[in-house]
Design an enzyme around this catalytic site. Structure first.
Site, short mmCIF file in Angstrom:
data_model
loop_
_atom_site.label_atom_id
_atom_site.label_comp_id
_atom_site.label_asym_id
_atom_site.label_seq_id
_atom_site.Cartn_x
_atom_site.Cartn_y
_atom_site.Cartn_z
N THR A 74 -0.88 -1.88 -6.42
CA THR A 74 -1.57 -1.93 -5.14
C THR A 74 -2.87 -2.72 -5.31
OG1 THR A 74 -2.82 0.09 -5.57
CG2 THR A 74 -0.66 0.33 -4.52
N TYR A 89 -9.69 4.33 -16.79
CA TYR A 89 -9.75 4.90 -15.44
C TYR A 89 -11.19 5.27 -15.07
CZ TYR A 89 -7.75 7.11 -11.30
OH TYR A 89 -7.41 7.43 -10.01
N SER A 133 0.82 -1.21 0.00
CA SER A 133 0.00 0.00 0.00
C SER A 133 0.86 1.27 0.00
CB SER A 133 -0.90 0.03 1.24
OG SER A 133 -1.82 -1.04 1.24
N ILE A 134 0.39 2.28 -0.72
CA ILE A 134 1.05 3.57 -0.70
C ILE A 134 1.12 4.11 0.72
CG2 ILE A 134 0.79 5.99 -1.40
CD1 ILE A 134 -0.40 4.95 -4.04
N ASP A 170 -13.57 2.63 9.18
CA ASP A 170 -14.38 2.61 7.96
C ASP A 170 -15.04 3.98 7.90
OD1 ASP A 170 -16.43 2.43 6.08
OD2 ASP A 170 -16.93 0.35 6.58
N VAL A 171 -14.67 4.80 6.93
CA VAL A 171 -15.12 6.19 6.92
C VAL A 171 -16.62 6.32 6.69
CG1 VAL A 171 -12.91 7.21 6.28
CG2 VAL A 171 -14.47 6.41 4.49
N ALA A 187 -14.87 2.29 -5.70
CA ALA A 187 -16.09 2.39 -6.50
C ALA A 187 -16.60 0.97 -6.73
CB ALA A 187 -15.81 3.07 -7.84
N MET A 212 -7.30 6.35 0.35
CA MET A 212 -8.41 5.42 0.14
C MET A 212 -9.22 5.86 -1.06
SD MET A 212 -10.75 6.51 3.42
CE MET A 212 -9.39 6.40 4.60
N LYS A 257 -11.37 11.83 -8.88
CA LYS A 257 -10.06 12.34 -8.47
C LYS A 257 -9.88 13.82 -8.84
CE LYS A 257 -8.08 8.64 -6.64
NZ LYS A 257 -7.62 8.57 -5.24
N ALA A 262 -5.87 -1.76 -4.56
CA ALA A 262 -6.91 -0.90 -5.12
C ALA A 262 -6.78 -0.79 -6.64
CB ALA A 262 -6.85 0.49 -4.49
#
Length: 260
Positions: free
Chosen positions: A199, A161, A25-26, A70-71, A101, A98, A168, A201
């Site tokens: 990653t 994308y 992960s980043i 968990d947001v 979709a 994070m 983004k 994601a």
């Protein structure tokens, strides 16, 4: 001008790092770099499934705080900031890493993206940064720095994308407005735009391996970046050496974004 910079330069800084899923992960690259420069860490994990991957990393880095986040669950957000407030009483660095979709909306074209999927992507990938920034700001009593992760597809069309491009783009605009609003409090805000990275994601994107190969071929430096490159860039931006840098999208992609 000579700066009196202590070594290690982030010693005593308090850093909240969200979005670590595993050792690729980043956010993990950021946490490692902050820790190397002396920062104390609060690390979150998404759910019990991800805890098994993240907890060993948190222990390895000596994280002082390790909690679920968990947001989409306000009670978890409340619990996290209540603990930071009780144990630290302040915060210097915040990393938001994070994005999500629904798979069908992510892998289909924008034209066919559902309204629900678009809203979910925007909430998790963009608005959550604003919500968490709102909670972090009062803890940054002596100024601070906030980071979120974006991608070149926010600025230019990157095939496949899809919905994440507009999402983004909204995130990058949010960074600029937050930098403006928080600047008087000496809080700096950055969008970090790495080149393609392997990653978890990113693996959900269609033809991702092709994106990797194209990035390496197009970059003037002729190679892909890794999570350590991103981490060290964020660590630099968190130090007093970058105290007058704020509001921009910072590319860490070997120069690929400058190519036509």
């Amino acid at each position: 001008m000579t700066l009196d910079i202590p070594r290690p330069v982030l010693k005593g800084a308090k850093a909240l790092v969200t979005g670590i899923a595993n050792d690729q992960s980043i956010a993990y690259g950021c946490a490692k770099a902050f820790r190397e420069l002396g920062a104390e860490l609060a690390i979150t994990y998404l759910n019990e499934k991800s805890r098994g991957y993240v907890e060993p990393l948190a222990k390895e880095l000596g994280a002082a705080i390790f909690m679920p986040l968990d947001v989409s669950r306000e009670q978890e957000v409340d619990a996290m900031f209540e603990r930071i407030g009780q144990e630290w009483g302040e915060l210097d660095i915040f990393v938001h890493s994070m994005a999500w979709a629904p798979k069908d909306d992510l892998q289909g074209g924008l034209l066919n993206c559902s309204a629900q999927g678009f809203c979910q992507a925007m909430d998790i990938s963009c608005h959550s940064f604003i919500r968490l920034a709102r909670r972090c700001a009062p803890l940054m009593k002596n100024g601070g720095v906030m980071f979120t992760m974006t991608y070149h597809g926010a600025d230019k069309v990157v095939p496949n994308y899809n919905v994440m491009g507009p999402v983004k783009a909204a995130l990058e605009a949010s960074v600029r407005y937050l930098a403006y609003e928080l600047g008087p409090q000496r809080i700096r805000v950055h969008a970090i735009s790495p080149g393609p990275l392997k990653t978890r994601a990113a693996s959900g994107l269609k033809d991702f391996e092709r994106m990797l190969a194209d990035a390496a071929q197009r970059a003037p430096l002729g190679e892909l970046v890794d999570i350590d490159d991103v981490g060290y860039t964020c660590a630099f931006l968190a130090t007093p050496l970058a105290k007058r840098v704020s509001g921009d999208t910072v590319y860490v992609d070997g120069g690929a974004h400058i190519m036509a």
